[in-house]
Design a protein around this motif. Structure first.
Motif, mmCIF file in Angstrom:
data_model
loop_
_atom_site.group_PDB
_atom_site.id
_atom_site.type_symbol
_atom_site.label_atom_id
_atom_site.label_comp_id
_atom_site.label_asym_id
_atom_site.label_seq_id
_atom_site.Cartn_x
_atom_site.Cartn_y
_atom_site.Cartn_z
ATOM 1 N N HIS A 81 5.984 -79.123 44.569
ATOM 2 C CA HIS A 81 5.386 -77.886 44.066
ATOM 3 C C HIS A 81 5.728 -77.618 42.601
ATOM 4 O O HIS A 81 5.288 -76.606 42.045
ATOM 5 C CB HIS A 81 5.813 -76.701 44.934
ATOM 6 N N LEU B 64 8.536 -69.311 42.381
ATOM 7 C CA LEU B 64 7.099 -69.544 42.460
ATOM 8 C C LEU B 64 6.738 -70.456 43.624
ATOM 9 O O LEU B 64 5.595 -70.865 43.740
ATOM 10 C CB LEU B 64 6.604 -70.155 41.141
ATOM 11 N N PRO C 230 5.408 -71.360 46.941
ATOM 12 C CA PRO C 230 4.567 -70.633 47.895
ATOM 13 C C PRO C 230 5.143 -70.687 49.304
ATOM 14 O O PRO C 230 5.960 -71.550 49.628
ATOM 15 C CB PRO C 230 3.234 -71.370 47.819
ATOM 16 N N LEU C 231 4.680 -69.776 50.133
ATOM 17 C CA LEU C 231 5.152 -69.705 51.516
ATOM 18 C C LEU C 231 4.902 -71.022 52.249
ATOM 19 O O LEU C 231 5.749 -71.498 53.004
ATOM 20 C CB LEU C 231 4.481 -68.544 52.252
ATOM 21 N N SER C 232 3.738 -71.622 52.010
ATOM 22 C CA SER C 232 3.445 -72.898 52.683
ATOM 23 C C SER C 232 4.436 -73.974 52.259
ATOM 24 O O SER C 232 4.827 -74.824 53.069
ATOM 25 C CB SER C 232 2.014 -73.343 52.376
#
Length: 182
Positions: A62, A10, A12-14
């Protein structure tokens, strides 16, 4: 110990990009800043730590769970990017200023070896070899773009798995802490 899950992470790309940037920046710092380069004289520990910090940031910031494979791959990207940037910066430093990252650390290690061998005639040959090594290392050098690309290739090959293992170690430690209930 938890089993590896096959579902997609999960993260994220950022978050991945930021983690890679953090790891790459730490690698550049530990491979070009005077005296910090000595960290890498001990089994690439600066690069290992860069992989650890990058994965720790990604997991904690994250709040995601990474598998060992995901941590290794993300850490490897940190090592690959760090190797590319480190070699490019080293190339520019050598070409523009004549400064070679790591020379002061090498000089310290050579001085230490000389001090240890002082007064021991049986080590005279090794001291002669050390003096030749120092002369070769401190001699002016001319670099080409081929040298840069070969340096990038080798640095990335070595740094990627080391940073990846650092990332796996972080996941191992975090899973262990979670199992203990901390």
């Amino acid at each position: 110990m938890d089993t590896e899950q096959t579902k997609e992470t999960l993260l994220p790309l950022s978050g991945r990009v930021t983690a890679v940037a953090i790891g790459a920046a730490l690698i550049v710092i530990t491979t070009t800043v005077p005296y910090l380069t000595l960290l890498n004289a001990f089994f690439f520990s600066g690069i290992f730590i860069a992989g650890m910090v990058a994965i720790y940031y990604a997991v904690i910031h994250h709040q995601v769970r990474l598998t060992y494979n995901e941590a290794f791959i993300l850490g490897s990207f940190c090592g690959f990017a760090g190797g590319m940037f480190s070699e490019t910066l080293s190339f520019l430093l050598i070409e523009l200023t004549g400064y070679r990252p790591g020379m002061e650390g090498m000089k310290l290690l050579l001085d230490w070896a000389r001090d240890m061998a002082a007064g021991k005639p049986e080590l005279a040959e090794q001291l002669r070899v050390l003096a030749e090594m120092e002369t070769l290392a401190l001699a002016p050098m001319e670099l080409t773009l081929a040298d840069l690309f070969i340096g990038i290739l080798f640095a990335s090959m070595f740094y990627a798995p080391v940073a990846g293992i650092g990332g796996m170690f972080t996941v191992f430690r975090l899973k262990r802490q979670a199992a203990r209930g901390r």
